[in-house]
Scaffold this active site. Structure first.
Site, mmCIF file in Angstrom:
data_model
loop_
_atom_site.group_PDB
_atom_site.id
_atom_site.type_symbol
_atom_site.label_atom_id
_atom_site.label_comp_id
_atom_site.label_asym_id
_atom_site.label_seq_id
_atom_site.Cartn_x
_atom_site.Cartn_y
_atom_site.Cartn_z
ATOM 1 N N GLU A 141 -5.148 8.508 -25.639
ATOM 2 C CA GLU A 141 -6.618 8.380 -25.500
ATOM 3 C C GLU A 141 -6.875 7.347 -24.316
ATOM 4 O OE1 GLU A 141 -8.761 5.449 -26.335
ATOM 5 O OE2 GLU A 141 -7.129 4.066 -26.557
ATOM 6 N N SER A 190 -6.151 0.365 -28.465
ATOM 7 C CA SER A 190 -6.486 0.205 -26.836
ATOM 8 C C SER A 190 -5.407 -0.932 -26.277
ATOM 9 C CB SER A 190 -7.756 -0.472 -26.812
ATOM 10 O OG SER A 190 -8.274 -0.537 -25.677
ATOM 11 N N HIS A 221 -11.605 5.520 -28.474
ATOM 12 C CA HIS A 221 -13.052 4.769 -28.169
ATOM 13 C C HIS A 221 -14.025 5.752 -28.342
ATOM 14 C CE1 HIS A 221 -10.167 2.308 -25.690
ATOM 15 N NE2 HIS A 221 -10.874 1.341 -25.901
#
Length: 299
Positions: free
Chosen positions: A203, A109, A273
């Site tokens: 992502e 992330s 996630h």
């Protein structure tokens, strides 16, 4: 690319936060995993630190990460959580020690900033779940982190998404990428990777669909997508739409942006996630094979 030394029982792994604040209570499950694997956790000064949403101010987060980079007893650094903030401290870091004595940096992330920056130094990193969230993920999520940290044989396979969103083929190249929003935000900086000839992974979470399109169009116009060897798309979940719908899913938006290129493209990768968030070795030369029914990644 340089591969840091793999871990062995008894090694120390540091836990720090480069972004959002985090408590020791939130890290309990992650600590249990480390002890189960025979590793010694070492908390940084950013754990329990707080400045608004951050794990302390920029100076503290920089100092904490630097201390762990410099500490010869620390064999890996596991970022405690994401959120936002890594981009605010990365330019204050001195990476000269890690160039001489590479160690694994683990996270995902917001940690995409570090994956990309360290990739440009020629060192592999691990895109993987953070200790604050391991209790919400699959057993295979944790197993994959252990396999990579300890240097076990590693590969991933998963069903290909519907044929209309797949470009079949086989390719090899260094794996780069991470969170799409972060990659977009560092484009043009010295942390941005040079993706030509490489396999890109992306992502994202909780974005508006029109913004997914904005980011993909920006990457395309900059030439970032043109000369890839392949594209792997992981979780694109919890997307938002406007009152007047955008008209496409996140996957359809991404596919439309790259469909003119001739490299293999796959969706549905178990990373991001999502509950099944497998570890990815960033910078490693991998083989990507996409068929109509299955996709495989061999590290």
């Amino acid at each position: 690319m340089i591969t840091p030394n793999y871990l062995k029982p008894g090694d120390t792994i540091a836990i720090v936060s480069t972004a959002r604040k985090v408590s020791k209570e939130e890290l309990k499950h992650g600590l249990q995993l480390l002890k189960k694997w025979g590793l010694k956790p070492l908390f940084g000064k950013t754990i329990e630190a707080q400045l608004h949403q951050f794990a302390g101010d920029d100076a503290l987060r920089t100092e904490d990460f630097q201390d762990m980079l410099n500490n010869p007893d620390v064999k890996a650094i596991w970022c405690a959580r994401g959120g936002y903030g890594t981009v605010r401290m990365v330019d204050g870091l001195d990476f000269s020690v890690i160039k001489k004595h590479p160690k694994w940096i683990v996270g995902y992330s917001d940690i995409t900033v570090l994956h990309s920056h360290i990739h440009n130094l020629g060192i592999e990193t691990i895109h993987a779940e953070m200790p604050s969230l391991t209790h919400k993920r699959s057993e295979e999520t944790a197993n994959s982190i252990k396999k990579v940290l300890f240097g076990e044989e590693y590969k991933i396979s998963f069903p290909s998404k519907e044929k209309e969103l797949t470009l079949i083929g086989k390719a090899s190249g260094q794996l780069v990428g991470g969170n799409l929003s972060v990659l977009y935000s560092i484009l043009g900086s010295n942390s941005s990777v040079r993706p030509d000839g490489k396999i890109l992974f992306i992502e994202d979470l909780d974005e508006y669909l029109y913004h997914i399109d904005r980011m993909m169009q920006s990457l395309k116009r900059s030439g970032f997508l043109q000369n890839l060897s392949g594209l792997i798309v992981g979780g694109m979940n919890d997307m938002n739409d406007n009152t007047v719908p955008f008209g496409k899913t996140a996957e359809e938006i991404i596919f439309e942006a790259v469909s003119e290129y001739e490299y293999p493209v796959c969706f549905n990768a178990p990373a991001g996630h999502i509950t099944d968030n497998r570890a990815l070795i960033m910078g490693r030369n991998i083989t990507l094979e996409v068929t109509e029914t299955k996709t495989s990644l061999v590290f």
